[in-house]
Design an enzyme around this catalytic site. Structure first.
Site, PDB file in Angstrom:
ATOM      1  N   SER A  14       0.834  -1.201   0.000  1.00 26.58           N
ATOM      2  CA  SER A  14       0.000   0.000   0.000  1.00 26.58           C
ATOM      3  C   SER A  14       0.875   1.259   0.000  1.00 26.58           C
ATOM      4  O   SER A  14       1.918   1.297   0.653  1.00 26.58           O
ATOM      5  CB  SER A  14      -0.887   0.003   1.242  1.00 26.58           C
ATOM      6  OG  SER A  14      -1.505   1.258   1.374  1.00 26.58           O
ATOM      7  N   SER A  16      -0.398   4.110   1.061  1.00 28.21           N
ATOM      8  CA  SER A  16      -0.969   5.016   2.070  1.00 28.21           C
ATOM      9  C   SER A  16       0.010   5.357   3.207  1.00 28.21           C
ATOM     10  O   SER A  16       0.085   6.529   3.612  1.00 28.21           O
ATOM     11  CB  SER A  16      -2.269   4.436   2.640  1.00 28.21           C
ATOM     12  OG  SER A  16      -3.250   4.450   1.637  1.00 28.21           O
ATOM     13  N   LYS A  65     -14.328  -3.159   4.357  1.00 27.16           N
ATOM     14  CA  LYS A  65     -15.045  -1.871   4.265  1.00 27.16           C
ATOM     15  C   LYS A  65     -16.528  -1.962   4.638  1.00 27.16           C
ATOM     16  O   LYS A  65     -17.101  -1.010   5.134  1.00 27.16           O
ATOM     17  CB  LYS A  65     -14.912  -1.289   2.856  1.00 27.16           C
ATOM     18  CG  LYS A  65     -13.549  -0.673   2.583  1.00 27.16           C
ATOM     19  CD  LYS A  65     -13.521   0.002   1.224  1.00 27.16           C
ATOM     20  CE  LYS A  65     -12.152   0.555   0.920  1.00 27.16           C
ATOM     21  NZ  LYS A  65     -12.067   1.222  -0.377  1.00 27.16           N
ATOM     22  N   ASN A  86     -14.323   3.657   4.971  1.00 28.43           N
ATOM     23  CA  ASN A  86     -12.880   3.457   4.752  1.00 28.43           C
ATOM     24  C   ASN A  86     -12.029   4.262   5.726  1.00 28.43           C
ATOM     25  O   ASN A  86     -10.807   4.165   5.699  1.00 28.43           O
ATOM     26  CB  ASN A  86     -12.496   3.800   3.296  1.00 28.43           C
ATOM     27  CG  ASN A  86     -12.513   5.286   3.037  1.00 28.43           C
ATOM     28  OD1 ASN A  86     -13.237   6.043   3.691  1.00 28.43           O
ATOM     29  ND2 ASN A  86     -11.719   5.734   2.091  1.00 28.43           N
ATOM     30  N   ASP A 101     -13.986   7.745   0.042  1.00 26.70           N
ATOM     31  CA  ASP A 101     -13.793   7.342  -1.364  1.00 26.70           C
ATOM     32  C   ASP A 101     -14.698   8.151  -2.298  1.00 26.70           C
ATOM     33  O   ASP A 101     -14.247   8.631  -3.347  1.00 26.70           O
ATOM     34  CB  ASP A 101     -14.129   5.852  -1.544  1.00 26.70           C
ATOM     35  CG  ASP A 101     -12.985   4.927  -1.130  1.00 26.70           C
ATOM     36  OD1 ASP A 101     -11.826   5.382  -1.116  1.00 26.70           O
ATOM     37  OD2 ASP A 101     -13.260   3.755  -0.813  1.00 26.70           O
ATOM     38  N   GLY A 126     -18.152  -2.128 -12.731  1.00 26.74           N
ATOM     39  CA  GLY A 126     -17.774  -2.642 -11.406  1.00 26.74           C
ATOM     40  C   GLY A 126     -18.729  -2.140 -10.342  1.00 26.74           C
ATOM     41  O   GLY A 126     -18.865  -0.927 -10.128  1.00 26.74           O
ATOM     42  N   GLY A 128     -18.726  -3.252  -6.999  1.00 26.25           N
ATOM     43  CA  GLY A 128     -18.255  -3.685  -5.678  1.00 26.25           C
ATOM     44  C   GLY A 128     -18.224  -2.500  -4.719  1.00 26.25           C
ATOM     45  O   GLY A 128     -18.966  -1.523  -4.893  1.00 26.25           O
ATOM     46  N   GLY A 129     -17.337  -2.569  -3.707  1.00 24.21           N
ATOM     47  CA  GLY A 129     -17.273  -1.524  -2.679  1.00 24.21           C
ATOM     48  C   GLY A 129     -17.015  -0.145  -3.270  1.00 24.21           C
ATOM     49  O   GLY A 129     -17.740   0.824  -2.974  1.00 24.21           O
ATOM     50  N   TYR A 215      -4.808   2.690 -10.183  1.00 23.75           N
ATOM     51  CA  TYR A 215      -3.732   3.684 -10.308  1.00 23.75           C
ATOM     52  C   TYR A 215      -2.353   3.044 -10.404  1.00 23.75           C
ATOM     53  O   TYR A 215      -1.349   3.737 -10.494  1.00 23.75           O
ATOM     54  CB  TYR A 215      -3.772   4.664  -9.123  1.00 23.75           C
ATOM     55  CG  TYR A 215      -3.742   3.971  -7.782  1.00 23.75           C
ATOM     56  CD1 TYR A 215      -4.920   3.700  -7.105  1.00 23.75           C
ATOM     57  CD2 TYR A 215      -2.538   3.567  -7.212  1.00 23.75           C
ATOM     58  CE1 TYR A 215      -4.911   3.034  -5.891  1.00 23.75           C
ATOM     59  CE2 TYR A 215      -2.521   2.910  -6.000  1.00 23.75           C
ATOM     60  CZ  TYR A 215      -3.711   2.647  -5.347  1.00 23.75           C
ATOM     61  OH  TYR A 215      -3.688   1.980  -4.150  1.00 23.75           O
TER      62      TYR A 215
HETATM   63  P1  NAP Z   1     -14.447  -5.185  -5.253  1.00 21.67           P
HETATM   64  O1  NAP Z   1     -15.324  -4.917  -4.069  1.00 21.67           O
HETATM   65  O2  NAP Z   1     -13.819  -6.532  -5.418  1.00 21.67           O
HETATM   66  O3  NAP Z   1     -15.354  -4.832  -6.537  1.00 21.67           O
HETATM   67  C1  NAP Z   1     -14.945  -5.034  -7.869  1.00 21.67           C
HETATM   68  C2  NAP Z   1     -16.169  -5.392  -8.709  1.00 21.67           C
HETATM   69  O4  NAP Z   1     -15.805  -5.473 -10.093  1.00 21.67           O
HETATM   70  C3  NAP Z   1     -16.772  -6.752  -8.319  1.00 21.67           C
HETATM   71  O5  NAP Z   1     -18.175  -6.636  -8.272  1.00 21.67           O
HETATM   72  C4  NAP Z   1     -16.303  -7.640  -9.471  1.00 21.67           C
HETATM   73  O6  NAP Z   1     -17.159  -8.755  -9.674  1.00 21.67           O
HETATM   74  C5  NAP Z   1     -16.366  -6.673 -10.627  1.00 21.67           C
HETATM   75  N1  NAP Z   1     -15.617  -7.099 -11.786  1.00 21.67           N
HETATM   76  C6  NAP Z   1     -14.533  -7.902 -11.854  1.00 21.67           C
HETATM   77  N2  NAP Z   1     -14.151  -8.057 -13.139  1.00 21.67           N
HETATM   78  C7  NAP Z   1     -14.991  -7.323 -13.905  1.00 21.67           C
HETATM   79  C8  NAP Z   1     -15.108  -7.082 -15.302  1.00 21.67           C
HETATM   80  N3  NAP Z   1     -14.251  -7.628 -16.192  1.00 21.67           N
HETATM   81  N4  NAP Z   1     -16.113  -6.302 -15.738  1.00 21.67           N
HETATM   82  C9  NAP Z   1     -16.993  -5.766 -14.866  1.00 21.67           C
HETATM   83  N5  NAP Z   1     -16.937  -5.956 -13.524  1.00 21.67           N
HETATM   84  C10 NAP Z   1     -15.937  -6.720 -13.054  1.00 21.67           C
HETATM   85  O7  NAP Z   1     -13.253  -4.132  -5.297  1.00 21.67           O
HETATM   86  P2  NAP Z   1     -13.310  -2.579  -4.888  1.00 21.67           P
HETATM   87  O8  NAP Z   1     -12.938  -2.411  -3.479  1.00 21.67           O
HETATM   88  O9  NAP Z   1     -14.599  -2.016  -5.354  1.00 21.67           O
HETATM   89  O10 NAP Z   1     -12.096  -2.002  -5.769  1.00 21.67           O
HETATM   90  C11 NAP Z   1     -12.155  -1.977  -7.184  1.00 21.67           C
HETATM   91  C12 NAP Z   1     -10.906  -1.315  -7.737  1.00 21.67           C
HETATM   92  O11 NAP Z   1     -10.898   0.051  -7.388  1.00 21.67           O
HETATM   93  C13 NAP Z   1      -9.590  -1.907  -7.195  1.00 21.67           C
HETATM   94  O12 NAP Z   1      -8.657  -1.977  -8.245  1.00 21.67           O
HETATM   95  C14 NAP Z   1      -9.150  -0.890  -6.174  1.00 21.67           C
HETATM   96  O13 NAP Z   1      -7.737  -0.857  -6.005  1.00 21.67           O
HETATM   97  C15 NAP Z   1      -9.648   0.391  -6.832  1.00 21.67           C
HETATM   98  N6  NAP Z   1      -9.842   1.485  -5.870  1.00 21.67           N
HETATM   99  C16 NAP Z   1      -9.175   2.625  -6.103  1.00 21.67           C
HETATM  100  C17 NAP Z   1      -9.345   3.708  -5.252  1.00 21.67           C
HETATM  101  C18 NAP Z   1      -8.615   4.977  -5.524  1.00 21.67           C
HETATM  102  O14 NAP Z   1      -8.524   5.803  -4.603  1.00 21.67           O
HETATM  103  N7  NAP Z   1      -8.119   5.203  -6.719  1.00 21.67           N
HETATM  104  C19 NAP Z   1     -10.201   3.600  -4.130  1.00 21.67           C
HETATM  105  C20 NAP Z   1     -10.896   2.392  -3.922  1.00 21.67           C
HETATM  106  C21 NAP Z   1     -10.702   1.339  -4.809  1.00 21.67           C
HETATM  107  P3  NAP Z   1     -16.796 -10.142  -8.892  1.00 21.67           P
HETATM  108  O15 NAP Z   1     -16.983  -9.855  -7.442  1.00 21.67           O
HETATM  109  O16 NAP Z   1     -17.791 -11.107  -9.446  1.00 21.67           O
HETATM  110  O17 NAP Z   1     -15.362 -10.457  -9.252  1.00 21.67           O
END
Ligand code: NAP
Length: 271
Positions: A14, A16, A65, A86, A101, A126, A128-129, A215
């Site tokens: 990380s 952070s 989260k 978060n 976030d 996407g 997810g969280g 990123y």
């Molecule tokens: P998460 O809870 O695992 O959610 C990701 C979602 O994307 C899940 O629902 C997943 O489905 C889905 N997914 C996977 N492959 C896909 C595809 N090819 N097409 C469409 N959907 C797909 O993860 P998260 O916490 O939301 O984080 C997601 C990303 O955001 C990570 O890379 C994280 O590092 C990034 N992020 C960045 C920041 C920032 O400050 N820049 C902040 C938060 C998160 P399944 O569960 O079925 O696999």
């Protein structure tokens, strides 16, 4: 000395700690920020430990989260609406949960991309969280429409129902009419950097702003495709820094030195 933690599992590499510690040093604050790996089954005990040790607060990352909510005394309205926290502040044993976030994303969208979501047609990949935080924030900021695509179709449907958007399967049709495309899936993240959340054959266009929450690497395959199509391409590093800066203020009560935090995050990414 006040201590702030980052809890997650796995905690990985990380950026952070580098970002927050650089900010503490630059303001001469007697704070330190430490990453702590906490397995899902140990979450309750870990939180009790953080309270007993008088941590000033902690950031929460994957996979805690959502699970963290039941262990908190209070959450902000936005965190409750998003359903994820978060950032947690420890006010003398009372734990208060925030979600930085969503605001970090909107601030980055406005400041880094020059894009105001009001009245705009948005496509989100996407659900997810992070996707939840983005969808709720776009809705709160009066986006005209939010089309959500997730490989788990039922997740997209649930989130779309929650924010008054719609779940989609035909990405090309949605992208053709969209102003904003956001990737909130982990596809394209290091080490699988040749992957893209946009399936092969999908065309982007020059009127689109493309925001990738991923990123690492700074320029993902999706962002390269956006640039090649003449679209505006924006890295999620801006959101990372801005959500961290808001959390910094929650922990310390001080305004964050954001440019310094950005440089610290960039150099931690490249080290
Ligand atoms: P998460 O809870 O695992 O959610 C990701 C979602 O994307 C899940 O629902 C997943 O489905 C889905 N997914 C996977 N492959 C896909 C595809 N090819 N097409 C469409 N959907 C797909 O993860 P998260 O916490 O939301 O984080 C997601 C990303 O955001 C990570 O890379 C994280 O590092 C990034 N992020 C960045 C920041 C920032 O400050 N820049 C902040 C938060 C998160 P399944 O569960 O079925 O696999």
């Amino acid at each position: 000395m006040k201590t702030v933690a980052l809890i997650g599992y796995p905690i990985g590499h990380s950026v952070s700690p580098a970002m927050h510690n650089a900010a503490y040093r630059s303001l001469g604050l007697d704070f330190e920020y430490v990453p702590l790996e906490v397995a899902p089954n140990d979450l309750k005990e870990a939180i009790e430990g953080l309270k007993a040790l008088h941590f000033a607060g902690f950031n929460v990352t994957i996979p805690h989260k959502e699970a963290i909510l039941e262990h908190l005394d209070e959450v902000t309205r936005l965190a409750e609406e998003i359903g994820a926290v978060n950032t947690v502040q420890n006010q003398e044993g009372k734990l208060i949960g925030y979600n930085t976030d969503g605001p970090g994303f909107i601030e980055s969208l406005r400041e880094d991309a020059g894009f105001d979501p009001k009245g705009k047609k948005c496509v989100l990949i996407g659900a997810g969280g992070a996707g939840r935080a983005i969808a709720v924030s776009l809705s709160e900021n009066k986006a005209r429409s939010i089309a959500i695509f997730d490989i788990a179709g039922e997740k997209a449907e649930e989130l779309a129902g929650y924010v008054g958007g719609r779940s989609v399967k035909d990405l090309q049709k949605e992208i053709d009419g969209a102003d904003l495309l956001v990737n909130a899936s982990p596809i394209g993240m290091h080490p699988k950097i040749e992957a893209s959340p946009i399936p092969d054959g999908i065309r982007l266009h020059r009127n689109l702003t493309v925001y990738d929450l991923v990123y690492n690497p700074y320029e993902t395959r999706m962002l390269r495709a956006a640039k090649a199509a003449g679209a505006k391409a924006v890295s999620g590093l801006g959101m990372l820094v801005r959500q961290g800066a808001i959390a910094f203020t929650v922990f310390t009560g001080k305004l964050a030195p954001m440019e310094l935090m950005r440089r610290a995050a960039e150099s931690a990414l490249h080290s």
